[in-house]
Scaffold this motif. Structure first.
Motif, PDB file in Angstrom:
ATOM      1  N   LEU A 301     -36.633 -29.550  15.257  1.00 41.48           N
ATOM      2  CA  LEU A 301     -36.865 -29.937  14.066  1.00 41.48           C
ATOM      3  C   LEU A 301     -36.998 -29.166  12.776  1.00 41.48           C
ATOM      4  CD1 LEU A 301     -38.913 -33.222  14.588  1.00 41.48           C
ATOM      5  CD2 LEU A 301     -36.711 -33.481  14.206  1.00 41.48           C
ATOM      6  N   THR A 302     -37.364 -28.005  13.031  1.00 38.95           N
ATOM      7  CA  THR A 302     -37.859 -27.066  12.023  1.00 38.95           C
ATOM      8  C   THR A 302     -37.388 -25.538  12.057  1.00 38.95           C
ATOM      9  OG1 THR A 302     -39.977 -26.629  12.890  1.00 38.95           O
ATOM     10  CG2 THR A 302     -39.760 -28.317  11.395  1.00 38.95           C
ATOM     11  N   ASP A 303     -36.714 -25.368  13.088  1.00 37.84           N
ATOM     12  CA  ASP A 303     -36.379 -24.039  13.601  1.00 37.84           C
ATOM     13  C   ASP A 303     -34.948 -23.623  13.298  1.00 37.84           C
ATOM     14  OD1 ASP A 303     -36.511 -21.106  14.025  1.00 37.84           O
ATOM     15  OD2 ASP A 303     -36.478 -21.455  16.058  1.00 37.84           O
ATOM     16  N   GLY A 304     -34.532 -22.973  11.999  1.00 38.70           N
ATOM     17  CA  GLY A 304     -33.205 -22.577  11.885  1.00 38.70           C
ATOM     18  C   GLY A 304     -32.324 -23.239  10.920  1.00 38.70           C
ATOM     19  N   LYS A 305     -31.251 -23.044  10.440  1.00 37.92           N
ATOM     20  CA  LYS A 305     -30.499 -23.732   9.386  1.00 37.92           C
ATOM     21  C   LYS A 305     -30.180 -25.012  10.047  1.00 37.92           C
ATOM     22  CE  LYS A 305     -28.623 -22.944   5.583  1.00 37.92           C
ATOM     23  NZ  LYS A 305     -29.328 -22.854   4.234  1.00 37.92           N
TER      24      LYS A 305
END
Length: 944
Positions: A301-305
């Protein structure tokens, strides 16, 4: 002994190779032997003879969850107490012995569920460490007296001030714990405890806690490294067998947090400069089948593009530059937390709306098999990184044994990790997050309540008042009197050293490509990993004063896609290999750092080369980076440690010297930098003529050289001239400076003066001189006096920071506000007395530590990279450690005196205090160094 068994763990790489042409990764096995003593102590042995060192870890199954309301912080307090003294080691205990034997420094940590004590030592000190750990468990509590307890209370309270009270958003986890878990739940309070509970702790409370929990049947001892199991077993039996078993300890029941209805809380944070939203949902305990899918969910959900939160909140709505989510699973319960620090003056209701939009996006799209595979690839690499040292392997064995009773549970753990499916990820989202009640905290700057979520209520946070003389007094010189615990042999006699290990310096190879790129490497196949740093000299030194921060922005932008890959495509390409590649800038260089499985080295290097030679220079990403940098700079304005660091550098180097500048730049300079400025910096200064590649890992010199053919041909050299900035001389007289941060619960001290470059002949000898002063941790006078003697601080240190240019000698610490003057006075006296009071015993301790610690000088990949960095930066020989040994052996007390007089003279120093001016500024006159100079306008006192 009973239940003796020998087990061999076979942990397979369960990921298939990227394609059939890749060779298969060999099986990795971790061998261990476990025994249980009659008193219930679990002992685990792991043999690893790759370095002449042994890691010793004692893990006790007691954390803050075993405390009771009103007596919180005890588990963490014991983490401190057990280093101080025991009946047979005497005053100074394990810390003092660690300095003599060349250990890594006795250390420990406390969690909700366990406390561990750990250290890596040369293998000849193994019996000493077994003796010391046994003394800690069976022959300790009598040494805890009222003065000892009073002093250590102050140390722990200083740790809380430093890590919680004096830090932006520091109270956030406290607020979450109080509202996520019922009052009678053992996770309702924080591990650090409360200042009030610590102050109220009585000596009998402390003894009762120790006698209940610090018993052999509630502990695990792990010995990991270059050892003989048969001999080590005899030593363990000798020193531990007669420690009596404690009462049976029943396991605590699993019990999740509970949120009856969604609850929104806010707090006006004295040190925050931008608003932060945190949302928390109760989940499951460690090793629960859903914990593994929750780990994947939080990362996806929150790591990376491609992460839904980042696509919505960063790219679409432009509300923040970073989102973070983590699944925290502990022994009894767990939670999943989403945290977003918004841009300046953004209302958190907008952020919450963006979160809900991102969740809707995830619900509609789910997680693909491709994304799941790349996340698992990263988990695989992280697993091997955790096993890259004997201490890492020991900690894993201890943890699995403590929580599951089976050191070999790692096989099941990995199986569960790799068994997560896309359906599992969506199922845990629907179970624990979708339409579920949660806790939401809004931490906003002072006087900015309007930025908090609508409907939020004020969080209950207790702020400490700054009152001079308010702390309990104690006399640390009082010696404890007690009847020693009987033993079948004389435990006061320290065991002898074993056979002295030989100094094994890793073999270093060097090469230079035709384009000028220098290569330095060490082949090491202990784990199937390769780490590399491609460092390009220059960094901020190449900036102009009106474009401060351009080197940092250049480095950051190199992470954001390539000519043929978008940011998302580049991130996915790296993650699919289980690799990490990131570019960063500092004062003197820009570095591309990579870690990869050995089987994927060639592909990882190709991606690093693409990032270096074919940057995307994306305008949209550049705009986001500028906003993120400005946000970081705003946060630094109220962070006492950042203020102290930035202010001190200006005082040391002078405002016209580039070395005095913040590597991020200034808010105005960052706003003025254009993408053309970045391209110009890149085109002019990124050259192999000023670059070197440092490589450590499971790859040969021949394969490294062959892998660089493409880079040699494509990366053309250009002439780069790096400006030299002359460091000023030390001041001729002392000056006291003060920077006001109202309501600061600690004062940050930075005392020092310009001194030496790393290439100066006196640099290493001066570092030797500094070991007893402030470089030797608990062996140092600064620590012994200000922490152990007076309880003024959680930590204090001194060091020489020179590089190719002359750097500073610096003493730094955070001390409780109401002893700011007293701390400075204590430092002043130590410095004044040091040259004349450095003794033959001090010299013996210095020599013993610095020579014996060389046995562990090259154990980890990080240590080997630092070695290569020293060789490449300062033209050192590959065996420079041997040369340094000669310096240590030839050191005399007269030479120490000479070095101290030359480089640590208190009357030729800058004395900087960053703290609460209203209560501390006037007092600093009493230091005797003249009227303090206030560096900023005294700010309006903010009412708590």
């Amino acid at each position: 002994m009973k239940n003796t068994f020998l087990a061999f763990l076979a942990i397979l790489f369960l990921f298939s190779c990227a394609n059939s042409s890749e060779e298969k990764t060999p099986e990795l096995s971790i061998n261990y032997k476990k025994i249980e003593l009659e008193n219930g102590l679990d002992v685990i042995f792991h043999v690893d003879k790759s370095d002449p060192v042994v890691a010793v870890e004692l893990m006790v199954h007691v954390g803050s969850a075993r405390e009771i309301e009103g007596r919180t912080g005890f588990a963490h307090l014991f983490e401190h107490l057990l280093f101080l003294e025991s009946e047979n080691l005497g005053k100074g205990g394990l810390d003092k012995m660690s300095a003599r034997i060349g250990g890594s420094g006795a250390n420990g940590s406390t969690s909700r569920d366990r406390t561990n004590y750990l250290q890596t030592v040369p293998k000849d000190a193994l019996e000493k460490m077994i003796w010391a750990e046994a003394d800690k468990l069976g022959y300790f509590i009598n040494t805890v007296t009222e003065p000892v307890l009073a002093k250590e209370k102050q140390v722990v309270k200083n740790e809380k001030r430093q890590g919680v009270d004096n830090r932006p958003y520091g109270h956030n986890q406290y607020v979450i714990g109080k509202n996520l878990y019922p009052k009678d739940h053992p996770y309702n309070w924080q591990v650090i405890g409360s200042l009030e509970d610590l102050q109220n702790a009585t000596l009998q409370d402390v003894k009762n806690f120790f006698n209940k929990w610090y018993v052999p049947n509630n502990a695990t001892l792990v010995l990991s490294g270059d050892l003989d199991i048969e001999q080590a077993t005899k030593w363990v039996k000798k020193y531990f067998d007669e420690i009596p078993k404690g009462e049976e300890i029943a396991p605590l029941e699993k019990r999740s947090g509970f949120v009856k209805e969604t609850k929104k809380l806010y707090y006006e944070d004295n040190f925050a400069r931008v608003p932060q939203l945190t949302m928390v949902w109760p989940t499951v305990e460690s090793y629960h089948k859903d914990a593994y899918a929750l780990d994947v969910l939080s990362e996806y959900l929150t790591d990376g593009k491609s992460a839904p939160m980042n696509q919505v909140l960063i790219d679409d709505l432009k509300l923040t530059s970073f989102t973070g989510m983590f699944s925290r699973n502990s022994e009894l319960a767990g939670e999943i937390q989403l945290s977003i620090r918004a841009f300046n003056n953004k209302k958190l209701d907008e952020v919450l709306a963006g979160v809900e939009k991102a969740f809707a996006k995830f619900e509609a799209e789910g997680i693909s098999e491709k994304d799941l595979k790349r996340i698992k690839a990263g988990q695989e690499t992280n697993f091997y990184r955790s096993l890259s040292s004997v201490l890492g392997k020991g900690t894993n064995l201890a943890s699995y044994n403590t929580y599951t009773g089976n050191p070999g549970f790692v096989t099941e753990d990995i199986k569960n990790t790799l068994g997560v499916t896309t359906q599992d990820v969506m199922r845990v989202y629907n179970t624990y997050i979708k339409n579920q009640n949660y806790i939401a905290t809004s931490f906003v700057p002072k006087n900015s309540k309007e930025l908090a979520l609508d409907g939020s209520i004020l969080a209950d946070v207790v702020e400490e008042k700054i009152v001079v003389g308010a702390e309990e007094s104690f006399d640390p010189k009082i010696t404890a009197t007690y009847t020693k615990t009987p033993s079948s042999f004389n435990r006061s006699e320290e065991p002898p050293y074993g056979k002295t290990p030989s100094l094994a310096v890793p073999k270093v190879y060097e090469n230079t490509l035709e384009n000028g790129l220098k290569i330095y490497g060490i082949e090491n196949d202990e784990v199937p990993l390769v780490r590399f740093n491609l460092t390009i000299d220059g960094g901020q030194l190449l900036e102009s004063m009106d474009k401060l921060g351009v080197a940092n922005l250049t480095a950051e932008l190199l992470n954001k896609g390539t000519k043929n890959k978008t940011v998302k495509e580049l991130e996915e390409a790296i993650q699919e290999l289980g690799a990490s590649i990131f570019v960063y800038s500092d004062k003197e260089s820009i570095t591309i750092s990579g870690t990869t499985l050995a089987k994927n080295y060639t592909k990882t290097l190709a991606l690093a080369e693409e990032m270096l030679l074919e940057p995307r220079f994306d305008e949209k990403e550049f705009s986001l980076l500028k906003k993120a940098t400005v946000t970081s700079l705003r946060q630094q304005e109220a962070n006492p440690n950042a203020v102290a660091r930035n202010t001190y550098n200006e005082l040391i180097y002078g405002k016209e010297n580039m070395r005095s500048k913040n590597t991020l730049g200034t808010i105005s300079s960052v706003k003025s930098i254009t993408i053309e400025d970045v391209k110009s910096f890149y085109n002019n200064y990124i050259s192999p003529s000023v670059a070197k590649l440092l490589v450590v890992g499971a790859i040969s010199e021949e394969n490294i050289t062959a892998s660089l053919n493409d880079l040699n041909e494509k990366w053309k050299a250009k002439k780069v001239t790096i400006p030299e900035y002359k460091t000023p001389d030390a001041p001729t007289k002392p000056v006291v400076y003060f920077y006001d941060i109202p309501n600061a619960k600690q004062s940050v001290l930075q005392f020092g003066a310009p001194a030496l470059a790393a290439t100066d002949k006196d640099f290493y000898p001066a570092s030797v001189m500094n070991y007893i002063l402030g470089g030797g941790g608990f062996a140092s006078r600064l620590t012994q006096e200000l922490r152990e003697g007076k309880g003024y601080t959680y930590g204090i240190r001194s060091n020489f920071s020179g590089t190719k240019a002359k750097g500073a000698f610096t003493i730094s610490s955070g001390v409780r506000s109401n002893v700011t003057l007293e701390s400075a006075q204590a430092v002043k006296k130590i410095l004044e007395d040091y040259p004349e009071t450095f003794s033959d015993k001090d010299l013996e301790t210095t020599k013993s530590f610095l020579i014996k610690s060389n046995a562990r000088a090259f154990e980890t990949a990080g240590a080997k990279l630092r070695m290569l960095s020293n060789i490449s930066n300062y033209n050192m020989k590959a065996d420079y450690v041997s040369e340094r040994e000669k310096v240590v052996k030839n050191m005399t007390t007269d030479r120490i005196k000479e070095l101290a007089n030359n480089y640590v003279n208190p009357s030729k120093m800058i004395w900087l205090v960053v703290g609460d001016a209203e209560t501390q500024l006037e007092r600093m006159k009493e230091l005797g160094y003249g009227e303090p100079i206030l560096l900023n306008k005294t700010q309006e006192k903010i009412k708590n």
